[in-house]
Motif scaffolding. Structure first.
Motif, PDB file in Angstrom:
ATOM      1  N   TRP A 105       0.827  -1.209   0.000  1.00 18.78           N
ATOM      2  CA  TRP A 105       0.000   0.000   0.000  1.00 18.78           C
ATOM      3  C   TRP A 105       0.862   1.261   0.000  1.00 18.78           C
ATOM      4  O   TRP A 105       0.541   2.249  -0.675  1.00 18.78           O
ATOM      5  N   LEU A 106       1.943   1.250   0.740  1.00 19.10           N
ATOM      6  CA  LEU A 106       2.834   2.414   0.749  1.00 19.10           C
ATOM      7  C   LEU A 106       3.435   2.656  -0.634  1.00 19.10           C
ATOM      8  O   LEU A 106       3.510   3.799  -1.094  1.00 19.10           O
ATOM      9  N   PHE A 107       3.828   1.583  -1.319  1.00 16.89           N
ATOM     10  CA  PHE A 107       4.384   1.739  -2.667  1.00 16.89           C
ATOM     11  C   PHE A 107       3.314   2.210  -3.654  1.00 16.89           C
ATOM     12  O   PHE A 107       3.572   3.087  -4.489  1.00 16.89           O
ATOM     13  N   LEU A 108       2.113   1.651  -3.571  1.00 22.48           N
ATOM     14  CA  LEU A 108       1.025   2.083  -4.460  1.00 22.48           C
ATOM     15  C   LEU A 108       0.664   3.548  -4.235  1.00 22.48           C
ATOM     16  O   LEU A 108       0.532   4.317  -5.194  1.00 22.48           O
ATOM     17  N   PHE A 139       3.422  10.663  -5.717  1.00 21.63           N
ATOM     18  CA  PHE A 139       4.644  11.179  -6.329  1.00 21.63           C
ATOM     19  C   PHE A 139       4.463  11.324  -7.838  1.00 21.63           C
ATOM     20  O   PHE A 139       4.475  12.429  -8.375  1.00 21.63           O
ATOM     21  N   SER A 140       4.276  10.213  -8.509  1.00 21.96           N
ATOM     22  CA  SER A 140       4.181  10.248  -9.971  1.00 21.96           C
ATOM     23  C   SER A 140       2.908  10.959 -10.417  1.00 21.96           C
ATOM     24  O   SER A 140       2.939  11.773 -11.343  1.00 21.96           O
ATOM     25  N   GLY A 141       1.806  10.648  -9.754  1.00 24.87           N
ATOM     26  CA  GLY A 141       0.549  11.281 -10.127  1.00 24.87           C
ATOM     27  C   GLY A 141       0.597  12.792 -10.034  1.00 24.87           C
ATOM     28  O   GLY A 141       0.098  13.499 -10.922  1.00 24.87           O
ATOM     29  N   SER A 142       1.201  13.318  -8.978  1.00 24.19           N
ATOM     30  CA  SER A 142       1.290  14.780  -8.843  1.00 24.19           C
ATOM     31  C   SER A 142       2.178  15.382  -9.931  1.00 24.19           C
ATOM     32  O   SER A 142       1.883  16.468 -10.447  1.00 24.19           O
ATOM     33  N   VAL A 192       2.609  18.223  -3.586  1.00 24.61           N
ATOM     34  CA  VAL A 192       2.161  16.892  -3.172  1.00 24.61           C
ATOM     35  C   VAL A 192       3.259  15.845  -3.382  1.00 24.61           C
ATOM     36  O   VAL A 192       3.291  14.829  -2.686  1.00 24.61           O
ATOM     37  N   THR A 193       4.140  16.100  -4.317  1.00 26.30           N
ATOM     38  CA  THR A 193       5.154  15.119  -4.710  1.00 26.30           C
ATOM     39  C   THR A 193       5.966  14.574  -3.539  1.00 26.30           C
ATOM     40  O   THR A 193       6.154  13.351  -3.450  1.00 26.30           O
ATOM     41  N   PRO A 194       6.452  15.412  -2.612  1.00 25.66           N
ATOM     42  CA  PRO A 194       7.235  14.867  -1.494  1.00 25.66           C
ATOM     43  C   PRO A 194       6.465  13.884  -0.612  1.00 25.66           C
ATOM     44  O   PRO A 194       7.076  13.011   0.009  1.00 25.66           O
ATOM     45  N   ILE A 195       5.147  14.006  -0.562  1.00 25.59           N
ATOM     46  CA  ILE A 195       4.353  13.047   0.214  1.00 25.59           C
ATOM     47  C   ILE A 195       4.552  11.649  -0.369  1.00 25.59           C
ATOM     48  O   ILE A 195       4.740  10.672   0.365  1.00 25.59           O
ATOM     49  N   GLY A 196       4.523  11.564  -1.703  1.00 24.69           N
ATOM     50  CA  GLY A 196       4.770  10.279  -2.354  1.00 24.69           C
ATOM     51  C   GLY A 196       6.159   9.752  -2.066  1.00 24.69           C
ATOM     52  O   GLY A 196       6.351   8.553  -1.830  1.00 24.69           O
ATOM     53  N   GLY A 197       7.141  10.644  -2.058  1.00 28.14           N
ATOM     54  CA  GLY A 197       8.503  10.231  -1.731  1.00 28.14           C
ATOM     55  C   GLY A 197       8.603   9.678  -0.322  1.00 28.14           C
ATOM     56  O   GLY A 197       9.268   8.664  -0.084  1.00 28.14           O
ATOM     57  N   LEU A 198       7.941  10.336   0.612  1.00 25.44           N
ATOM     58  CA  LEU A 198       7.938   9.840   1.998  1.00 25.44           C
ATOM     59  C   LEU A 198       7.244   8.489   2.095  1.00 25.44           C
ATOM     60  O   LEU A 198       7.707   7.598   2.819  1.00 25.44           O
ATOM     61  N   LEU A 199       6.144   8.322   1.372  1.00 25.37           N
ATOM     62  CA  LEU A 199       5.459   7.024   1.377  1.00 25.37           C
ATOM     63  C   LEU A 199       6.388   5.928   0.877  1.00 25.37           C
ATOM     64  O   LEU A 199       6.415   4.824   1.436  1.00 25.37           O
ATOM     65  N   TRP A 200       7.152   6.216  -0.174  1.00 29.00           N
ATOM     66  CA  TRP A 200       8.107   5.223  -0.680  1.00 29.00           C
ATOM     67  C   TRP A 200       9.199   4.920   0.342  1.00 29.00           C
ATOM     68  O   TRP A 200       9.572   3.765   0.537  1.00 29.00           O
ATOM     69  N   ILE A 201       9.705   5.953   0.989  1.00 24.40           N
ATOM     70  CA  ILE A 201      10.739   5.733   2.014  1.00 24.40           C
ATOM     71  C   ILE A 201      10.186   4.822   3.116  1.00 24.40           C
ATOM     72  O   ILE A 201      10.841   3.859   3.524  1.00 24.40           O
TER      73      ILE A 201
END
Length: 140
Positions: free
Chosen positions: A86-89, A95-98, A113-122
């Motif tokens: 779920w974190l990767f999705l 990240f990519s969507g934004s 919004v992009t950094p939120i995706g980066g944090l989710l991936w981390i």
């Protein structure tokens, strides 16, 4: 949900993310510049937006492969596997969507919004450590 069912769901998610990543990447490589030009953007902005789109597509595909790998890992607790997937999705979406939205609509505010995706991936990558530390009893 049993392990096979979870692995199948992650595999389906990986397949969908991978197919969308290739499709979106192909648009970025072959149609994006013309699309942005038709919207009246100057060459410098088109180059910048194309680079941003490429970053989104590249990370999108990388994390589709991560999902595929996660489906194939033969050990680890399902709860950890589910959380990581779920974190990767969500990372792909944020990240990519934004970045895709930023580029297509030329609205730099989407970049916030992009950094939120980066944090989710981390967090997803860190969660993967739990697959090694907390192996199922049946795996020992």
């Amino acid at each position: 949900m049993n392990k096979n069912s979870l692995q199948k769901r992650i595999l389906v998610a990986a397949a969908i993310c991978g197919a969308l990543g290739v499709l979106i990447g192909a648009f970025g490589a072959h149609g994006l510049a013309g699309f942005l030009e038709s919207r009246g953007l100057d060459a410098e902005t088109i180059a910048k937006r194309s680079d941003q789109f490429d970053v989104g597509a590249r990370y999108h595909l990388v994390h589709a492969v991560v999902l595929l790998s996660l489906a194939a890992v033969p050990f680890g607790a399902d709860r950890i596997r589910r959380v990581a997937s779920w974190l990767f999705l969500l990372g792909i979406v944020f990240f990519s969507g934004s970045l895709y939205l930023l580029v297509v609509f030329n609205v730099p505010k989407f970049g916030a919004v992009t950094p939120i995706g980066g944090l989710l991936w981390i967090f997803g990558w860190i969660t993967l450590l739990g697959l090694v530390k907390n192996r199922d009893v049946s795996d020992r």
